[in-house]
Design an enzyme around this catalytic site. Structure first.
Site, PDB file in Angstrom:
ATOM      1  N   TYR A   3       0.901  -1.172   0.000  1.00 33.82           N
ATOM      2  CA  TYR A   3       0.000   0.000   0.000  1.00 33.82           C
ATOM      3  C   TYR A   3       0.926   1.205   0.000  1.00 33.82           C
ATOM      4  CZ  TYR A   3      -4.166   2.565   1.823  1.00 33.82           C
ATOM      5  OH  TYR A   3      -5.234   3.395   2.008  1.00 33.82           O
TER       6      TYR A   3
ATOM      7  N   HIS B 235      -2.209   7.602  -3.135  1.00 34.83           N
ATOM      8  CA  HIS B 235      -3.362   6.699  -3.006  1.00 34.83           C
ATOM      9  C   HIS B 235      -3.808   6.597  -1.544  1.00 34.83           C
ATOM     10  CE1 HIS B 235      -6.023   3.274  -3.473  1.00 34.83           C
ATOM     11  NE2 HIS B 235      -5.315   2.602  -2.580  1.00 34.83           N
TER      12      HIS B 235
ATOM     13  N   ARG C   3     -11.661   9.037   6.472  1.00 34.07           N
ATOM     14  CA  ARG C   3     -11.257   9.489   7.809  1.00 34.07           C
ATOM     15  C   ARG C   3     -11.190  11.004   7.857  1.00 34.07           C
ATOM     16  NH1 ARG C   3      -7.961   4.931   7.347  1.00 34.07           N
ATOM     17  NH2 ARG C   3      -6.233   6.135   6.495  1.00 34.07           N
TER      18      ARG C   3
ATOM     19  N   GLU D 151      -1.481  -1.592 -10.402  1.00 33.42           N
ATOM     20  CA  GLU D 151      -0.299  -1.885  -9.589  1.00 33.42           C
ATOM     21  C   GLU D 151       0.806  -2.449 -10.482  1.00 33.42           C
ATOM     22  OE1 GLU D 151      -0.982  -3.807  -5.875  1.00 33.42           O
ATOM     23  OE2 GLU D 151      -3.074  -3.122  -5.717  1.00 33.42           O
TER      24      GLU D 151
ATOM     25  N   GLN E 165     -15.622  -5.178   0.602  1.00 34.69           N
ATOM     26  CA  GLN E 165     -14.419  -4.841   1.376  1.00 34.69           C
ATOM     27  C   GLN E 165     -14.776  -3.973   2.592  1.00 34.69           C
ATOM     28  OE1 GLN E 165     -11.600  -2.781  -1.131  1.00 34.69           O
ATOM     29  NE2 GLN E 165     -10.132  -2.443   0.507  1.00 34.69           N
TER      30      GLN E 165
ATOM     31  N   THR F  77      -2.001   0.198  -5.055  1.00 37.42           N
ATOM     32  CA  THR F  77      -2.521   1.093  -6.094  1.00 37.42           C
ATOM     33  C   THR F  77      -1.582   2.275  -6.313  1.00 37.42           C
ATOM     34  OG1 THR F  77      -4.711   0.506  -5.336  1.00 37.42           O
ATOM     35  CG2 THR F  77      -4.553   2.410  -6.797  1.00 37.42           C
TER      36      THR F  77
HETATM   37 CA    CA Z   1      -4.171  -3.457  -3.824  1.00 36.71          CA
END
Ligand code: CA
Length: 423
Positions: free
Chosen positions: A136, A141, A150, A209, A248, A357
């Protein structure tokens, strides 16, 4: 020895302008034809060079390659010979394909047998994937996603700038480019409902990615330093980490995604070697605050790769939905592998480590529809006039990537997949 990356090199095999596969690239893959079981090959222009034929007919003698090493439906055995051996094979293939080298060029039977047109091949997964980890590592991203879900002061969580955040993904459902993906069904919880429902995802997304593939087996309890990490990395592929955002969102707290991710991931079929990408190294972003010593790297550890995503609806003209660059990544592949093994986790040949990403700084450079449509609030307009917030059945997502200098393009081919209705 001639430098296989020299942009002046020309091949006797015709390479169209703007081909992803000039003589300076020579990526490895597994292909099959209607009359040939899966074997290892190298891409050159619009052709594939059959490595089994070359090996069995003495063109690779002197490299100390085991018998049958290319006559397999995966490259794991070849990768296990190590990064250096891979480089020697690439160097020899470069020589055999050079316009001023007669050995294969003048052997009309051999070149007829060794070259297969890419129209006639079906590419396979290049490796049996042992383990899959997804990082990540794009600050842009992580910041976009953080600011969506958030409050502004917590867009990046406290650990993010101290370590490359990642999770263990599912290797069994990784498929090669061109394989369709069915829209997954699972639990989601609609905002206006007290209880979850079982239904097809309404928020199907792609994630742009780049992934690296390892070529060594290390011992449990040992670690790989950031300095040595690239000795264990054979090359890179494009990777689409398909994501169902509503699945998700409901399942991920507190342990992270499961069914929102494991229904399928797509990779491009050609492993572009780190050797071929050597001329495209660039320095990554400055790290602040300073990282712990095991994550320190020196020199150019990022790669300048232009990346693009297109969505094609049915047979319509593809719409460009993102254009970005791999060089923006905050954490590089050396740091990712050093971090992954610093606790003693062992690495295996054929492991796949995805970057996370890849988003750039501007809206046209975001690597997911979650960001492009800002979680559905800003629909994008397609070439055919229709609108998208997330993917629809019949949409094909196409990812492309390349590095370029002096008109020579080191490309990855395509990473594509069509969305089929739920079953
Ligand atoms: Ca991913």
């Amino acid at each position: 020895m001639v430098n296989a990356n020299d942009t002046k090199l020309k091949s006797w095999v015709d390479v169209p302008k703007d081909s992803d596969f000039p003589i300076q690239n020579l990526p490895f893959g597994i292909f099959k034809t209607n009359y040939l079981h899966p074997v290892a090959g190298v891409a050159i222009g619009n052709h594939v060079l059959d490595l089994v034929y070359l090996h069995e007919n003495g063109f690779l003698d002197g490299l100390g390659l085991p018998y049958g090493i290319f006559n397999q439906n995966e490259l794991n055995g070849f990768l296990a010979l190590g990064r250096k051996k891979g480089g020697e094979v690439r160097q020899r293939i470069s020589e055999l394909l050079r316009h001023d080298h007669d050995e294969l060029k003048s052997n009309f039977v051999a070149r007829e047998m060794a070259l297969v047109h890419r129209n006639e091949v079906q590419m396979q997964l290049p490796v049996r994937i042992s383990n899959y980890t997804d990082f990540y590592s794009s600050e842009e991203h992580a910041t976009n996603v953080g600011s969506m879900f958030r409050e502004p002061k917590n867009t990046l969580l406290p650990s993010w700038k101290h370590l490359p955040v990642g999770y263990h993904g599912r290797a069994s459902s990784i498929v090669v480019s061109g394989t369709p993906i069915h829209r997954p069904k699972a639990q989601i919880k609609p905002a206006d409902s007290e209880l979850p429902v079982f239904c097809p995802t309404q928020k199907l997304d792609f994630e742009l990615e780049v992934a690296f593939i390892t070529c060594s087996n290390t011992l449990l309890g040992s670690r790989i330093s950031a300095k040595d990490a690239e000795d264990h990395i054979f090359g890179l592929v494009l990777f689409n980490d398909w994501s169902a955002r509503d699945i998700q969102q409901w399942e991920s707290v507190p342990l992270g995604p499961l069914l929102g991710k494991n229904f399928g991931s797509t990779m491009s079929p050609w492993i572009v070697t780190l050797d071929a990408l050597e001329p495209f190294r660039v320095k990554g972003p400055e790290h602040f605050p300073q990282v712990l010593p095991y994550l320190l790297v020196e020199g150019k550890k990022n790669f300048d790769l232009t990346l693009q995503v297109f969505i094609q609806s049915g047979l319509s003209v593809p719409t460009t939905v993102s254009r970005t660059n791999f060089k923006y990544m905050y954490w590089n592949i050396n740091q990712q592998l050093a971090h992954h093994t610093v606790n003693g986790c062992n690495v295996q040949v054929g492991d796949l480590y995805a970057s996370g990403t890849i988003s750039g700084p501007s809206p046209g450079s975001y690597g997911s529809l979650l960001e492009i449509s800002w979680n559905g609030q800003r629909p994008l307009t397609m070439q055919d006039g229709s609108h998208r917030t997330f993917l629809e059945d019949g949409d094909t997502v196409i990812m492309k990537g390349h590095a370029e200098r002096d008109g020579v393009r080191i490309g990855f081919g395509e990473c594509s997949g069509e969305i089929l209705p739920s079953t």
